[in-house]
Design a protein around this motif. Sequence first.
Motif, PDB file in Angstrom:
ATOM      1  N   UNK A   1      13.640  15.038 -16.284  1.00 45.81           N
ATOM      2  CA  UNK A   1      14.162  15.037 -14.914  1.00 45.81           C
ATOM      3  C   UNK A   1      13.020  15.082 -13.911  1.00 45.81           C
ATOM      4  N   UNK A   2      12.000  15.855 -14.257  1.00 42.80           N
ATOM      5  CA  UNK A   2      10.841  15.976 -13.372  1.00 42.80           C
ATOM      6  C   UNK A   2      10.129  14.633 -13.241  1.00 42.80           C
TER       7      UNK A   2
ATOM      8  N   UNK B   1      14.419  19.125 -18.613  1.00 38.94           N
ATOM      9  CA  UNK B   1      13.672  19.400 -17.402  1.00 38.94           C
ATOM     10  C   UNK B   1      12.462  18.481 -17.220  1.00 38.94           C
TER      11      UNK B   1
ATOM     12  N   UNK C   1       7.347   5.707  -1.990  1.00 38.06           N
ATOM     13  CA  UNK C   1       6.137   6.001  -1.225  1.00 38.06           C
ATOM     14  C   UNK C   1       5.336   4.789  -0.796  1.00 38.06           C
ATOM     15  N   UNK C   2       5.928   3.594  -0.890  1.00 36.37           N
ATOM     16  CA  UNK C   2       5.194   2.399  -0.469  1.00 36.37           C
ATOM     17  C   UNK C   2       5.523   2.060   0.975  1.00 36.37           C
ATOM     18  N   UNK C   3       4.557   1.501   1.646  1.00 35.62           N
ATOM     19  CA  UNK C   3       4.778   1.098   3.029  1.00 35.62           C
ATOM     20  C   UNK C   3       5.833   0.006   3.073  1.00 35.62           C
TER      21      UNK C   3
ATOM     22  N   UNK D   1       7.822  25.226 -21.450  1.00 35.90           N
ATOM     23  CA  UNK D   1       7.734  23.824 -21.835  1.00 35.90           C
ATOM     24  C   UNK D   1       6.996  23.062 -20.743  1.00 35.90           C
ATOM     25  N   UNK D   2       7.168  23.522 -19.523  1.00 33.22           N
ATOM     26  CA  UNK D   2       6.611  22.782 -18.422  1.00 33.22           C
ATOM     27  C   UNK D   2       5.314  23.349 -17.892  1.00 33.22           C
TER      28      UNK D   2
ATOM     29  N   UNK E   1       0.830  -1.203   0.000  1.00 30.05           N
ATOM     30  CA  UNK E   1       0.000   0.000   0.000  1.00 30.05           C
ATOM     31  C   UNK E   1       0.867   1.257   0.000  1.00 30.05           C
ATOM     32  N   UNK E   2       0.324   2.292  -0.543  1.00 29.49           N
ATOM     33  CA  UNK E   2       1.059   3.549  -0.579  1.00 29.49           C
ATOM     34  C   UNK E   2       0.812   4.323   0.702  1.00 29.49           C
ATOM     35  N   UNK E   3       1.823   5.019   1.141  1.00 26.87           N
ATOM     36  CA  UNK E   3       1.693   5.759   2.394  1.00 26.87           C
ATOM     37  C   UNK E   3       1.396   7.231   2.161  1.00 26.87           C
ATOM     38  N   UNK E   4       1.693   7.710   0.959  1.00 26.90           N
ATOM     39  CA  UNK E   4       1.476   9.137   0.702  1.00 26.90           C
ATOM     40  C   UNK E   4       1.282   9.367  -0.792  1.00 26.90           C
ATOM     41  N   UNK E   5       0.622  10.439  -1.104  1.00 25.06           N
ATOM     42  CA  UNK E   5       0.458  10.745  -2.527  1.00 25.06           C
ATOM     43  C   UNK E   5       1.756  11.284  -3.106  1.00 25.06           C
ATOM     44  N   UNK E   6       1.851  11.247  -4.391  1.00 22.84           N
ATOM     45  CA  UNK E   6       3.058  11.738  -5.045  1.00 22.84           C
ATOM     46  C   UNK E   6       2.715  12.967  -5.858  1.00 22.84           C
ATOM     47  N   UNK E   7       3.558  13.958  -5.791  1.00 22.03           N
ATOM     48  CA  UNK E   7       3.294  15.164  -6.559  1.00 22.03           C
ATOM     49  C   UNK E   7       4.363  15.356  -7.613  1.00 22.03           C
ATOM     50  N   UNK E   8       4.008  16.092  -8.626  1.00 26.35           N
ATOM     51  CA  UNK E   8       4.943  16.355  -9.710  1.00 26.35           C
ATOM     52  C   UNK E   8       5.536  17.737  -9.488  1.00 26.35           C
ATOM     53  N   UNK E   9       6.756  17.780  -9.010  1.00 23.92           N
ATOM     54  CA  UNK E   9       7.397  19.062  -8.765  1.00 23.92           C
ATOM     55  C   UNK E   9       8.430  19.320  -9.847  1.00 23.92           C
ATOM     56  N   UNK E  10       8.425  20.536 -10.324  1.00 27.76           N
ATOM     57  CA  UNK E  10       9.361  20.874 -11.395  1.00 27.76           C
ATOM     58  C   UNK E  10      10.782  20.798 -10.875  1.00 27.76           C
ATOM     59  N   UNK E  11      11.625  20.278 -11.705  1.00 28.25           N
ATOM     60  CA  UNK E  11      13.027  20.109 -11.336  1.00 28.25           C
ATOM     61  C   UNK E  11      13.848  21.068 -12.172  1.00 28.25           C
ATOM     62  N   UNK E  12      14.810  21.686 -11.555  1.00 25.37           N
ATOM     63  CA  UNK E  12      15.685  22.576 -12.321  1.00 25.37           C
ATOM     64  C   UNK E  12      16.783  21.783 -12.983  1.00 25.37           C
ATOM     65  N   UNK E  13      17.043  22.135 -14.217  1.00 24.47           N
ATOM     66  CA  UNK E  13      18.089  21.458 -14.964  1.00 24.47           C
ATOM     67  C   UNK E  13      19.084  22.506 -15.412  1.00 24.47           C
TER      68      UNK E  13
ATOM     69  N   UNK F   1      20.609  16.903 -20.215  1.00 24.20           N
ATOM     70  CA  UNK F   1      19.523  16.900 -19.218  1.00 24.20           C
ATOM     71  C   UNK F   1      18.329  17.689 -19.722  1.00 24.20           C
TER      72      UNK F   1
ATOM     73  N   UNK G   1      10.124   9.270  -6.237  1.00 26.88           N
ATOM     74  CA  UNK G   1       9.280   9.598  -5.091  1.00 26.88           C
ATOM     75  C   UNK G   1       8.158   8.565  -4.959  1.00 26.88           C
ATOM     76  N   UNK G   2       7.581   8.208  -6.119  1.00 27.99           N
ATOM     77  CA  UNK G   2       6.489   7.238  -6.135  1.00 27.99           C
ATOM     78  C   UNK G   2       6.971   5.894  -5.589  1.00 27.99           C
TER      79      UNK G   2
ATOM     80  N   UNK H   1       9.686  12.236 -10.023  1.00 32.89           N
ATOM     81  CA  UNK H   1       8.347  11.786  -9.613  1.00 32.89           C
ATOM     82  C   UNK H   1       8.337  10.287  -9.367  1.00 32.89           C
TER      83      UNK H   1
END
Lengths: 477, 368
Positions: free
Chosen positions: B343-344, B340, B355-357, A178-179, A143-155, B338, B351-352, B348
Amino acid sequence: MVGTFNLPDVGEGLTEAEVISWKVTVGDVVEVNDVVVEIETAKSLVELPVPFAGEVRELLAEEGETLEVGSPLIRIAEAGSEDGPEAGSDQKSDSQEKKPAERKQADSGSSGSGSPESGSSDSGGDKALVGSGPKADAAKRRPRTRPTTLDLVDVPGDAQRRPARRDAESQGRGVVDVLARTTPPVRALARRLGVALGELAAAAPGRISREDVERFARDRGGDVRAGGRRAAGPDEHGFTAGRLLREGPREEEVEVRGVRKHTAINVTRSAQEVPHVSVFRETDITRTMELRAVLREDSRYEGLSVSPLLFVAKAIIWAARRNPQVNATWHDETYSLKNYVNLGIAAATPRGLVVPVIEDAQAYDTRGLAAAITALTKRARDGKTSPAEMQGGTVSITNLGPLGLDGGTPILPPGQAAIVAVGAVRRKPWVVDDQIVPRDVMTVGGSFDHRLIDGEHAGRFVADVARVLEQPGLLLD
Amino acid sequence: MQPIQLLAPDGSFAEDEVYAPYIRALGDDVLREMYRSMATARRLDNEATSLQRQGQLELWVPCLGQEAGQTGVITALREDDMVFPTYREHAMALHRGITPEELLRQFRAAGHSGWDPLEHSFNVYSVVLGAQTLHAAGWAMGLQRDQAAGRAEDELVVACLGDGASSQGDVHESMVFASSYGLPMLYFIQNNHWAISVPVATQSKHPLALRAHGYGFEGVRVDGNDVLASFAVAAHHAPQVREGNPQIIEAVTYRMGAHTTADDPTKYRTSEEVESWKAKDPISRYATWLEAEGHADSGWFSEVDAEAKDLAADLRRAAMSMEGLELERVFDTVYAEPHRQIETEKAWLKDFEAGFAEQTGETEGERR
């Protein structure tokens, strides 16, 4: 050395298999790739070859048993060097490299057997790529413990690589469009409106909608003209970003209410329920126009509207008497024939289209009908038509003449079987006694409920209306 | 349309005015090498299938039964003729010097591909059905432009496909381009009779070679289980292809094994059919002929068998030691620099995955 061969995933993403039959028994000596067992998966019957040589020590599943992928299947002890030197030596060298990983596998994988094999290890079988590995996990995820968000990454170096067009979009604010998450049509809209998507994305993360872009452009207001891209004038294609048809937002959502809503409901219902049929006929109404001129001079008609519509109304009543079918309401199992005419007259008003009704129109004489029409149209124009006045129509007229039109296919008001459409009165060349002469010509037609009225009935009715307009003297009978 | 055949299933050779001379001109070295390729491919197939059954490969796509057509055609071509394979051209790949280990890398998911396409003039395997035929046409257009700019070489381009892919729109487009531009394209269709579970009769009412006429070029049908006929046909037609006349070679063969290890062919075809094709085995008929004609003796055959066995053992060892593909590589190889968005997405996913128990005894219990 004892090795355990775990059940692999022999298909693509299978999670279990049934042991069908063992091909070996305890004590058998096997070579690498000897078939030891037949299994059946959801996809197929498969023979499994062993990955190492040796003596069979234990069969870890019964025939008929269903095992999860990754479960231990068979244990094989490496035989003496004379039994399988080639395979044995291969595995030794391999196992030495892989020891830590395998120990872990053995600990978790074969807890039931109780043999000292956790210390043992051998090659391939234990670290099966698929069977006890990622696929088995994937099939029953934790099971998942938390939601995942899409955060922009700097390149690094992103800004330099950005295409020129996008640079223009973001107006060099250092935000990468682009993003900006949005769809191509919204990107196009933003370009037209001169909205920098990057700027918008920075202000409100998440997917950018059409409304977001429009609101942004609207809120910016005067900016568009003063400092925005619009002031920059047309580009090389003569395309001026941000220029619209008129002042105001690019699109606006208008609430539907009142007459518009009422009309929409009625015409939708009628158009969906009633099979419409329309017919037309061009008619020489010169004599009617002459009669109209006479009545207009008559003092009894003073103050009353003596329009062609009056004669059309009279003609409809006359024709309805001869064609009862058109003056009726369809009820599926039956239809009701009316022995009266409640004449609806469609009127364009500031509030929209209304169809006030003259009850028992057949009971009026010509002057009385003229008075009724005059009063009705005045109330309609003043926006004073009451809902009650619009009830109960049996036959209606729509007058397209004031719009400069010659004909049309109107939608029937609910409950009515006929609506007559008349066009503009035009002076036209007309053949009378083989001579071409200028005459007053009008198109008479309308729409009819085909469930009740065939083309023949509709034609006869329209012809009768036209006949009266051609020969208004018929009204005398 | 009878397929051209020089070597009958019983190993007897039929003289043919056009094609036989190509075989008569071959020395023992080439003839033996063709046998070695086929035998190696078959051993590789068996070993790889076992490895998959033992959980060491994600998937295997056997070419069992199709070795002759592949070997004959590739042997007749030049080393610099660029090949765009499907995912089943193992015999062709081996002939081009791609090692069995390199071949397996993709099937163990230890890499996107195992070899450098330019080094071997052999593109990476295409898993997308028929897509390689468009890549091939594009490559051929590039060659044409190079030649227009003064490059002297006249290599041709081989687009491999099967009877199943012949129904793909990509293949049609590729053939139209080949025809319109006069590309040096050789379409090598291995008609192995089954598109997974769909028989070729459903896909085409005519021999696939006849489709060439619709595009305005030549098509030839060859016994794909006859390595000599496959060689001769390719050798005979290649010069015309080099001059910008696209051609289809349809090799009529049979997929003896499953479509892939995830398939069970017994569900859709009869054992009688399979047995009838077993009698037409490409390797045994060739061995019979080689020995009868004195090109090789039993000692030499045992040598090859031993080599093949060694190869299998080496392969097993090599496959086991291949490191799995790091998930990050999937992202890192999309762009040269690279990017962006990539990379994003990578962040993700990381992180995903995190995120599993933790897997505890408790959750284990709940699942059961």
